[in-house]
Scaffold this active site. Structure first.
Site, PDB file in Angstrom:
ATOM      1  N   ARG A   1       0.829  -1.229   0.000  1.00 38.86           N
ATOM      2  CA  ARG A   1       0.000   0.000   0.000  1.00 38.86           C
ATOM      3  C   ARG A   1       0.858   1.273   0.000  1.00 38.86           C
ATOM      4  O   ARG A   1       0.516   2.269   0.645  1.00 38.86           O
ATOM      5  CB  ARG A   1      -0.945   0.028   1.203  1.00 38.86           C
TER       6      ARG A   1
ATOM      7  N   SER B   1     -11.012  -0.287   2.683  1.00 38.52           N
ATOM      8  CA  SER B   1     -10.284  -0.499   3.944  1.00 38.52           C
ATOM      9  C   SER B   1      -9.795   0.837   4.486  1.00 38.52           C
ATOM     10  O   SER B   1      -9.100   1.565   3.778  1.00 38.52           O
ATOM     11  CB  SER B   1      -9.062  -1.386   3.715  1.00 38.52           C
TER      12      SER B   1
ATOM     13  N   GLU C   1      -5.251   4.043   5.713  1.00 45.97           N
ATOM     14  CA  GLU C   1      -4.943   3.774   4.302  1.00 45.97           C
ATOM     15  C   GLU C   1      -5.324   4.933   3.366  1.00 45.97           C
ATOM     16  O   GLU C   1      -4.490   5.342   2.553  1.00 45.97           O
ATOM     17  CB  GLU C   1      -5.643   2.483   3.844  1.00 45.97           C
TER      18      GLU C   1
HETATM   19  C1  LIG Z   1     -15.314  -0.302  -1.778  1.00 49.08           C
HETATM   20  C2  LIG Z   1     -13.828  -0.095  -1.948  1.00 49.08           C
HETATM   21  C3  LIG Z   1     -12.997  -1.185  -2.052  1.00 49.08           C
HETATM   22  C4  LIG Z   1     -11.607  -1.000  -2.209  1.00 49.08           C
HETATM   23  N1  LIG Z   1     -10.816  -2.109  -2.309  1.00 49.08           N
HETATM   24  C5  LIG Z   1      -9.481  -1.980  -2.455  1.00 49.08           C
HETATM   25  C6  LIG Z   1      -8.653  -3.127  -2.563  1.00 49.08           C
HETATM   26  O1  LIG Z   1      -9.108  -4.257  -2.552  1.00 49.08           O
HETATM   27  N2  LIG Z   1      -7.317  -2.926  -2.686  1.00 49.08           N
HETATM   28  C7  LIG Z   1      -6.768  -1.684  -2.731  1.00 49.08           C
HETATM   29  O2  LIG Z   1      -5.539  -1.580  -2.851  1.00 49.08           O
HETATM   30  N3  LIG Z   1      -7.541  -0.563  -2.651  1.00 49.08           N
HETATM   31  C8  LIG Z   1      -8.882  -0.687  -2.519  1.00 49.08           C
HETATM   32  N4  LIG Z   1      -9.661   0.423  -2.414  1.00 49.08           N
HETATM   33  C9  LIG Z   1      -9.054   1.765  -2.434  1.00 49.08           C
HETATM   34  C10 LIG Z   1      -9.102   2.455  -3.832  1.00 49.08           C
HETATM   35  O3  LIG Z   1     -10.086   1.920  -4.633  1.00 49.08           O
HETATM   36  C11 LIG Z   1      -7.764   2.341  -4.562  1.00 49.08           C
HETATM   37  O4  LIG Z   1      -6.737   2.893  -3.781  1.00 49.08           O
HETATM   38  C12 LIG Z   1      -7.791   3.060  -5.915  1.00 49.08           C
HETATM   39  O5  LIG Z   1      -6.598   2.822  -6.609  1.00 49.08           O
HETATM   40  C13 LIG Z   1      -7.992   4.569  -5.787  1.00 49.08           C
HETATM   41  O6  LIG Z   1      -8.215   5.088  -7.090  1.00 49.08           O
HETATM   42  P1  LIG Z   1      -8.852   6.525  -7.290  1.00 49.08           P
HETATM   43  O7  LIG Z   1      -8.786   6.835  -8.743  1.00 49.08           O
HETATM   44  O8  LIG Z   1     -10.209   6.563  -6.698  1.00 49.08           O
HETATM   45  O9  LIG Z   1      -7.837   7.427  -6.478  1.00 49.08           O
HETATM   46  P2  LIG Z   1      -8.162   8.737  -5.628  1.00 49.08           P
HETATM   47  O10 LIG Z   1      -8.889   8.343  -4.393  1.00 49.08           O
HETATM   48  O11 LIG Z   1      -8.778   9.762  -6.490  1.00 49.08           O
HETATM   49  O12 LIG Z   1      -6.683   9.185  -5.224  1.00 49.08           O
HETATM   50  C14 LIG Z   1      -5.928   8.440  -4.296  1.00 49.08           C
HETATM   51  C15 LIG Z   1      -4.537   9.074  -4.149  1.00 49.08           C
HETATM   52  O13 LIG Z   1      -3.833   8.948  -5.373  1.00 49.08           O
HETATM   53  C16 LIG Z   1      -3.477  10.230  -5.886  1.00 49.08           C
HETATM   54  N5  LIG Z   1      -3.641  10.156  -7.332  1.00 49.08           N
HETATM   55  C17 LIG Z   1      -4.772   9.836  -8.007  1.00 49.08           C
HETATM   56  N6  LIG Z   1      -4.521   9.804  -9.330  1.00 49.08           N
HETATM   57  C18 LIG Z   1      -3.207  10.111  -9.478  1.00 49.08           C
HETATM   58  C19 LIG Z   1      -2.345  10.225 -10.606  1.00 49.08           C
HETATM   59  N7  LIG Z   1      -2.792  10.010 -11.854  1.00 49.08           N
HETATM   60  N8  LIG Z   1      -1.053  10.562 -10.399  1.00 49.08           N
HETATM   61  C20 LIG Z   1      -0.576  10.765  -9.151  1.00 49.08           C
HETATM   62  N9  LIG Z   1      -1.347  10.673  -8.036  1.00 49.08           N
HETATM   63  C21 LIG Z   1      -2.642  10.342  -8.213  1.00 49.08           C
HETATM   64  C22 LIG Z   1      -4.438  11.207  -5.232  1.00 49.08           C
HETATM   65  O14 LIG Z   1      -3.896  12.515  -5.172  1.00 49.08           O
HETATM   66  C23 LIG Z   1      -4.587  10.573  -3.872  1.00 49.08           C
HETATM   67  O15 LIG Z   1      -3.462  10.902  -3.081  1.00 49.08           O
HETATM   68  C24 LIG Z   1     -11.063   0.291  -2.264  1.00 49.08           C
HETATM   69  C25 LIG Z   1     -11.920   1.402  -2.171  1.00 49.08           C
HETATM   70  C26 LIG Z   1     -13.284   1.213  -2.020  1.00 49.08           C
HETATM   71  C27 LIG Z   1     -14.200   2.411  -1.935  1.00 49.08           C
END
Ligand SMILES: Cc1cc2nc3c(=O)[nH]c(=O)nc-3n(C[C@H](O)[C@H](O)[C@H](O)COP(=O)(O)OP(=O)(O)OC[C@H]3O[C@@H](n4cnc5c(N)ncnc54)[C@H](O)[C@@H]3O)c2cc1C
Length: 365
Positions: free
Chosen positions: A180, A250, A345
């Protein structure tokens, strides 16, 4: 100031005109907290992104890129420019032998990408189905599920330097990908944004079924599609859909403890759920929180999900205040009971990166 962005033109002017002021982020984070962005824009091409970064740099605005907002804890108004990543495009190259290289723009939807690869019959992403968010955010915390992490298939990451506008590729092994974690959350936080990734998949591959009870629920010789469907089914049973119940998955990482600490805990709590991890053990944070009595508890509009204690949910709050209090209470009680520190996280916004960004801009001037 020595900027390498191209000079402003009509295109840049149009992009700048698209920047909005004082926009609610409620629909841009899956906790649905209703804080505001000072400036807000959507980047749907690399040129638009460059123009936005040049504008932010010119006016010394901080920049925050977000994707699906599914790993965010927004707890205050966000200063500067919030850019939503909507860069799209998927390009597949079949190599001789067993390899497929996929180049995917950072704003593509992660789950749709997984589904696309499974439908093509390509192995590698099936265990990572139904993780919300964008492709570009996946390396940021090295997403993982069911024994697979993106680092297992990631070849390269295309980045843009938010200060210079330079676009280049970085090898995955140089990105600091760990449990992570990655350099995008650390030393590259205020400089690099991800614009695309290159993933290596296999035409013939081995399925990994040893995690999360997958094999118990699958036929003896499951297909790639069976695994994908089962991962989706198990996840849907266990995790709340952010569209119907606001959450960010999480909320805590699984804490890592030494072998000695693990032995002591196991003696006190024989049912402790833990996994070998490097030199020590990873403890199931959900089990620790559940055993501390938190599962299903509600607290001023927020709470701990009734089916999975690792997930904090927002029933109706517009601010993160109650959630932050709940987090503090859970951390304290887990520490009191097991002597273990839980680490959050999701990424908190606004963050200290702004200070770094401002310092970088000063240095360039
Ligand atoms: C129901 C649920 C289940 C989930 N299950 C998992 C799981 O099984 N495993 C897991 O690892 N995660 C899980 N997650 C967490 C999440 O889905 C992941 O971390 C996902 O990759 C986040 O993507 P996002 O586009 O929504 O990022 P955001 O929430 O928009 O951003 C997250 C972080 O990344 C940065 N960021 C976003 N895009 C970029 C970019 N292009 N360049 C640089 N920085 C960037 C943002 O500034 C922020 O700091 C879950 C979330 C939910 C709601």
């Amino acid at each position: 100031m020595n900027m390498r962005f191209s000079s402003r033109d009509c295109f840049s002017q149009n992009v700048e005109d698209s920047i909005q002021k004082n926009i609610s982020l409620a629909t841009y984070n899956t906790f649905r907290f209703a804080y505001r962005a000072e400036f807000f824009a959507i980047a749907d091409s690399l040129d638009v992104l460059k123009a936005l970064l040049a504008w932010a740099s010119r006016f010394k605005h901080e920049v925050t890129m977000i994707g699906g907002g599914s790993n965010l804890l927004i707890s205050g108004d966000v200063k500067g420019l919030v850019i939503v990543n909507r860069l799209t495009g998927i390009n597949a190259r079949e190599h001789s032998g067993n390899l497929i290289s996929l180049t995917v723009a950072a704003g593509e939807n992660w789950h749709q990408l997984v589904e696309f690869t499974v439908n093509q019959g390509w192995f590698g992403l099936e265990n990572l189905a139904l993780i919300p968010g964008t492709v570009g955010a996946a390396p940021v915390q090295n997403i993982g599920a069911y024994g697979v992490e993106i680092k297992d298939v990631l070849a390269r990451v295309q980045v843009i330097n938010r200060l210079s506008g330079d676009v280049y590729w970085v090898n995955a092994r140089d990105c600091g990908l760990a449990y992570r974690d990655s350099h995008f959350k650390g030393k590259w936080l205020s400089t690099l944004l991800i614009t695309a990734v290159e993933i290596s998949l296999k035409k013939q591959g081995r399925l990994l079924l040893t995690y999360g009870g997958l094999s118990d629920r699958l036929p003896a010789q499951p297909s790639l599609k069976n695994v994908f469907d089962m991962v989706c089914q198990v996840r849907s049973e266990k995790l709340p859909d952010p569209k119907t119940l606001a959450n960010a998955g999480s909320f805590f990482k699984n804490p890592i403890v030494s072998q000695d600490q693990h032995e002591v805990l196991k003696a006190r709590f024989p049912n402790l759920v833990s996994f070998r991890f490097e030199d020590g053990f990873k403890l199931a944070a959900g089990w620790l929180i559940d055993q501390a009595g938190w599962k299903g508890k509600q607290f001023h509009g927020v709470g701990v999900y009734e089916k999975q204690a690792l997930v904090l949910v927002n029933y109706k709050d517009e601010t993160a205040d109650s959630l932050l209090l709940l987090e503090a209470e859970i951390k304290q009680s887990v520490y009191d009971l097991y002597g273990v520190n839980l680490e959050r996280e999701p990424v908190q916004l606004p963050s200290l990166m702004y200070l770094d960004h401002a310092t970088n801009l000063e240095t360039l001037n």
